[in-house]
Design a protein around this motif. Structure first.
Motif, PDB file in Angstrom:
ATOM      1  N   GLY A 312       0.352  -1.165  -0.290  1.00 53.00           N
ATOM      2  CA  GLY A 312       0.114   0.145  -0.349  1.00 53.00           C
ATOM      3  C   GLY A 312       1.380   1.599   0.064  1.00 53.00           C
ATOM      4  O   GLY A 312       0.386   2.265  -0.839  1.00 53.00           O
ATOM      5  N   SER A 313       1.677   1.078   1.349  1.00 57.62           N
ATOM      6  CA  SER A 313       2.576   2.741   1.052  1.00 57.62           C
ATOM      7  C   SER A 313       3.753   2.484  -0.338  1.00 57.62           C
ATOM      8  O   SER A 313       3.387   4.332  -0.535  1.00 57.62           O
ATOM      9  CB  SER A 313       4.068   2.322   1.534  1.00 57.62           C
ATOM     10  OG  SER A 313       4.537   3.805   2.130  1.00 57.62           O
ATOM     11  N   LEU A 314       4.021   1.630  -1.160  1.00 56.35           N
ATOM     12  CA  LEU A 314       4.639   1.901  -2.028  1.00 56.35           C
ATOM     13  C   LEU A 314       3.861   2.007  -3.257  1.00 56.35           C
ATOM     14  O   LEU A 314       4.566   3.057  -4.428  1.00 56.35           O
ATOM     15  CB  LEU A 314       6.269   0.627  -2.494  1.00 56.35           C
ATOM     16  CG  LEU A 314       6.299   0.267  -1.759  1.00 56.35           C
ATOM     17  CD1 LEU A 314       7.062  -1.303  -1.464  1.00 56.35           C
ATOM     18  CD2 LEU A 314       7.787   1.662  -1.129  1.00 56.35           C
ATOM     19  N   SER A 315       2.866   1.538  -3.168  1.00 55.73           N
ATOM     20  CA  SER A 315       1.620   2.518  -4.678  1.00 55.73           C
ATOM     21  C   SER A 315       1.645   3.619  -4.379  1.00 55.73           C
ATOM     22  O   SER A 315       1.542   4.071  -5.265  1.00 55.73           O
ATOM     23  CB  SER A 315       0.439   1.165  -4.102  1.00 55.73           C
ATOM     24  OG  SER A 315       0.748  -0.202  -4.739  1.00 55.73           O
ATOM     25  N   ALA A 316       1.592   3.868  -3.194  1.00 49.11           N
ATOM     26  CA  ALA A 316       1.072   5.503  -2.766  1.00 49.11           C
ATOM     27  C   ALA A 316       2.367   6.476  -3.824  1.00 49.11           C
ATOM     28  O   ALA A 316       2.099   7.174  -4.125  1.00 49.11           O
ATOM     29  CB  ALA A 316       0.107   5.560  -1.480  1.00 49.11           C
ATOM     30  N   ALA A 317       3.277   5.888  -2.887  1.00 50.70           N
ATOM     31  CA  ALA A 317       4.909   6.845  -3.307  1.00 50.70           C
ATOM     32  C   ALA A 317       4.167   6.662  -5.234  1.00 50.70           C
ATOM     33  O   ALA A 317       4.875   7.515  -5.743  1.00 50.70           O
ATOM     34  CB  ALA A 317       5.644   5.596  -3.324  1.00 50.70           C
ATOM     35  N   LEU A 318       4.546   5.704  -5.970  1.00 53.42           N
ATOM     36  CA  LEU A 318       4.409   5.579  -7.206  1.00 53.42           C
ATOM     37  C   LEU A 318       2.771   5.627  -7.849  1.00 53.42           C
ATOM     38  O   LEU A 318       2.471   6.489  -9.589  1.00 53.42           O
ATOM     39  CB  LEU A 318       4.614   4.259  -7.316  1.00 53.42           C
ATOM     40  CG  LEU A 318       5.326   3.490  -7.365  1.00 53.42           C
ATOM     41  CD1 LEU A 318       5.012   1.612  -7.290  1.00 53.42           C
ATOM     42  CD2 LEU A 318       6.893   4.032  -8.274  1.00 53.42           C
ATOM     43  N   GLY A 319       2.075   6.060  -7.467  1.00 54.36           N
ATOM     44  CA  GLY A 319       0.843   6.678  -7.687  1.00 54.36           C
ATOM     45  C   GLY A 319       0.207   5.711  -8.673  1.00 54.36           C
ATOM     46  O   GLY A 319      -0.821   5.846  -9.623  1.00 54.36           O
ATOM     47  N   GLY A 320       0.054   4.289  -7.788  1.00 52.40           N
ATOM     48  CA  GLY A 320      -0.258   3.149  -8.888  1.00 52.40           C
ATOM     49  C   GLY A 320       0.549   2.049  -8.892  1.00 52.40           C
ATOM     50  O   GLY A 320       1.953   2.514  -8.864  1.00 52.40           O
ATOM     51  N   LEU A 321       0.446   1.232  -9.482  1.00 52.47           N
ATOM     52  CA  LEU A 321       0.521  -0.441  -9.666  1.00 52.47           C
ATOM     53  C   LEU A 321       0.781  -0.616 -10.844  1.00 52.47           C
ATOM     54  O   LEU A 321      -0.298  -1.142 -10.758  1.00 52.47           O
ATOM     55  CB  LEU A 321       0.338  -0.757  -8.561  1.00 52.47           C
ATOM     56  CG  LEU A 321       1.541  -2.391  -7.975  1.00 52.47           C
ATOM     57  CD1 LEU A 321       3.063  -2.403  -7.933  1.00 52.47           C
ATOM     58  CD2 LEU A 321       1.340  -3.222  -6.757  1.00 52.47           C
ATOM     59  N   ASP A 322       1.648  -1.341 -11.330  1.00 50.97           N
ATOM     60  CA  ASP A 322       1.454  -1.449 -12.479  1.00 50.97           C
ATOM     61  C   ASP A 322       1.811  -3.595 -13.020  1.00 50.97           C
ATOM     62  O   ASP A 322       1.363  -4.375 -13.549  1.00 50.97           O
ATOM     63  CB  ASP A 322       2.270  -0.903 -13.715  1.00 50.97           C
ATOM     64  CG  ASP A 322       1.480   0.481 -14.187  1.00 50.97           C
ATOM     65  OD1 ASP A 322       0.580   0.207 -14.261  1.00 50.97           O
ATOM     66  OD2 ASP A 322       2.327   0.636 -14.202  1.00 50.97           O
ATOM     67  N   ALA A 323       3.036  -3.424 -11.864  1.00 50.11           N
ATOM     68  CA  ALA A 323       4.068  -5.363 -11.569  1.00 50.11           C
ATOM     69  C   ALA A 323       4.241  -4.819 -10.618  1.00 50.11           C
ATOM     70  O   ALA A 323       4.854  -4.558  -9.825  1.00 50.11           O
ATOM     71  CB  ALA A 323       4.750  -4.836 -12.816  1.00 50.11           C
ATOM     72  N   VAL A 324       4.557  -6.245 -10.036  1.00 51.91           N
ATOM     73  CA  VAL A 324       5.030  -6.883  -8.909  1.00 51.91           C
ATOM     74  C   VAL A 324       5.847  -7.955  -8.798  1.00 51.91           C
ATOM     75  O   VAL A 324       5.630  -8.669  -9.921  1.00 51.91           O
ATOM     76  CB  VAL A 324       4.205  -7.532  -7.501  1.00 51.91           C
ATOM     77  CG1 VAL A 324       5.347  -8.212  -6.967  1.00 51.91           C
ATOM     78  CG2 VAL A 324       2.901  -6.298  -7.088  1.00 51.91           C
ATOM     79  N   VAL A 325       7.007  -7.900  -8.873  1.00 47.90           N
ATOM     80  CA  VAL A 325       8.523  -8.837  -8.745  1.00 47.90           C
ATOM     81  C   VAL A 325       8.735  -9.355  -7.248  1.00 47.90           C
ATOM     82  O   VAL A 325       8.977  -8.433  -6.486  1.00 47.90           O
ATOM     83  CB  VAL A 325       9.360  -8.196  -9.437  1.00 47.90           C
ATOM     84  CG1 VAL A 325      10.556  -9.440  -9.648  1.00 47.90           C
ATOM     85  CG2 VAL A 325       9.109  -7.428 -11.275  1.00 47.90           C
ATOM     86  N   PHE A 326       8.811 -10.242  -7.187  1.00 45.44           N
ATOM     87  CA  PHE A 326       9.436 -11.331  -6.144  1.00 45.44           C
ATOM     88  C   PHE A 326      10.695 -11.700  -6.949  1.00 45.44           C
ATOM     89  O   PHE A 326      11.409 -12.088  -7.774  1.00 45.44           O
ATOM     90  CB  PHE A 326       8.662 -12.532  -5.437  1.00 45.44           C
ATOM     91  CG  PHE A 326       7.150 -12.142  -4.655  1.00 45.44           C
ATOM     92  CD1 PHE A 326       6.744 -11.816  -4.235  1.00 45.44           C
ATOM     93  CD2 PHE A 326       5.810 -12.574  -6.098  1.00 45.44           C
ATOM     94  CE1 PHE A 326       5.566 -11.101  -2.957  1.00 45.44           C
ATOM     95  CE2 PHE A 326       4.880 -11.924  -5.515  1.00 45.44           C
ATOM     96  CZ  PHE A 326       5.025 -11.388  -4.270  1.00 45.44           C
TER      97      PHE A 326
END
Length: 402
Positions: A312-326
């Motif tokens: 949640g925090s990092l998505s807010a810093a980005l202004g949205g989310l397109d992908a996640v990498v593990f």
């Protein structure tokens, strides 16, 4: 005689290494061998495997051998095994580069002095990197050594993302957020166009580096925008033996009310907490997942909960989310942790493909086709990234002037 590059990663009781061909910018195919010498100070075990995992060497050093002995033994073995190859340079993983080093640096006396000044900021790692550099300098004083920094990838974070709400005089002394695991994040950033495609690679991506040390990084256009670790590698996610995020008031309470010394608190926060502290069982996620002890379940739940909070925090810093990498040990090898973490991100548009998550080997997509946020596993390779950084700094490893 052909040139090779040596990558070293020194720990408190071990030295890991990898050897790469240096005739071109290193790739995974350029790996000659890798291995390590563990249990230093006791009965050190020296094992080396080739690129395919076949054992090339498996032996023990004399009882009590330390870092200097291990580096001497390693160089002796390389020279005996590969007499037609010359080590052109050695690259070291160095955890903390402070606010000075934003790129790999050729080691000299001034650089060593600066690295020593950062030991209080990374006491688990920095002393051993410096010791390895100094030991190698004594054995081979003319060999170029390159320090590669875990903080460098985050060096150009937005200024606001680096500040604590402290008096400016303290901030100006270097008390700020730095971020870590940068060598791993730099490698993942380099792989994104080939793995996820060039368009998505330039989007808003959260990379979760989950291992004994764990952190997450928000990237836009493959650059660090925000990250979970801060002034030291204690901050952010729950880790194997480290607390992750902690109210500073807890430290004051331990000092003032419990009478603990700073040294005891440091040991508590760095070595006795995290998964080990919560579970009372182990700092190894595999052990905890296999346990039916409710304390193990609590430790896992807290680990995943913190990941969910940071989504949640990092998505807010980005202004949205397109992908996640593990990535990293847990991120690459634990389908169960990936599954639980993705469940915390369903509200962001993550839809996990359970079969793909269970079956993925190497790099691969594990989200459903209709997932609004693509989810991938990409194995990291910090040794290779260090080799590339060394090769680039030394003009292809040829060092004509040195």
């Amino acid at each position: 005689m052909s040139d090779v590059l040596l990558v070293l990663n020194a720990g408190s009781s071990s030295i890991k290494f990898a050897l790469y061909e240096a005739h071109t910018e290193p790739t995974q195919e350029c790996l000659i061998c890798e291995g390590g010498i563990g249990s230093l100070g006791h009965r050190p075990h020296h094992k080396v495997v080739d690129r395919d995992g076949a054992t090339l060497h498996d032996d023990y050093l004399p009882q009590g051998a330390g870092h200097d002995d291990a580096i001497a033994a390693l160089f002796g073995w390389i020279e005996q095994r590969f007499p037609d190859r010359r080590i052109a340079a050695a690259g070291h993983r160095v955890v903390h580069g402070g606010d000075q080093f934003d790129a790999p640096a050729r080691v000299d006396a001034g650089v060593i002095e600066r690295l020593r000044s950062y030991i209080p900021l990374a006491p688990l790692h920095q002393p051993h990197s410096v010791a390895a550099i100094e030991a190698l300098a004594r054995l081979h004083p003319k060999l170029p050594q390159i320090a590669c920094f875990d903080t460098a990838f985050h060096h150009r974070l937005p200024k606001l993302a680096t500040w604590y709400a402290l008096p400016r005089a303290i901030t100006d002394e270097g008390v700020r957020r730095y971020g870590f695991h940068g060598i791993s994040y730099a490698y993942i950033a380099s792989r994104l166009p080939d793995v996820v495609g060039p368009e998505l690679a330039e989007g808003r991506i959260i990379v979760a580096h989950l291992g004994g040390g764990a952190s997450m990084c928000a990237m836009r256009a493959r650059k660090s925008v925000a990250t979970t670790m801060g002034f030291t590698a204690l901050d952010g996610l729950v880790m194997g033996t480290r607390t992750g995020v902690l109210d500073p008031g807890v430290v004051l309470y331990l000092l003032q009310q419990k009478g603990m010394t700073p040294e005891a608190i440091s040991d508590l926060l760095y070595r006795q907490s995290g998964l080990l502290g919560v579970s009372g069982i182990s700092d190894d996620m595999r052990t905890l997942l296999a346990s039916d002890d409710p304390r193990a379940a609590d430790a896992i739940a807290l680990f995943v909960y913190r990941i969910g909070r940071e989504f949640g925090s990092l998505s807010a810093a980005l202004g949205g989310l397109d992908a996640v990498v593990f990535t990293a040990g847990i991120g690459e090898r634990s389908p169960e942790i990936r599954r639980r973490a993705c469940a915390h991100a369903e509200w962001l548009g993550v839809a996990l493909d359970e079969d793909a998550n269970a079956a993925v080997s190497g790099a691969g997509r594990i989200s459903r086709a209709d997932s609004k946020v693509a989810v991938w596993v990409i194995p990291t390779d910090e040794d290779l990234m260090i080799a590339r950084q060394v090769w680039g700094l030394l003009d292809g490893g040829r060092e004509a002037d040195l």
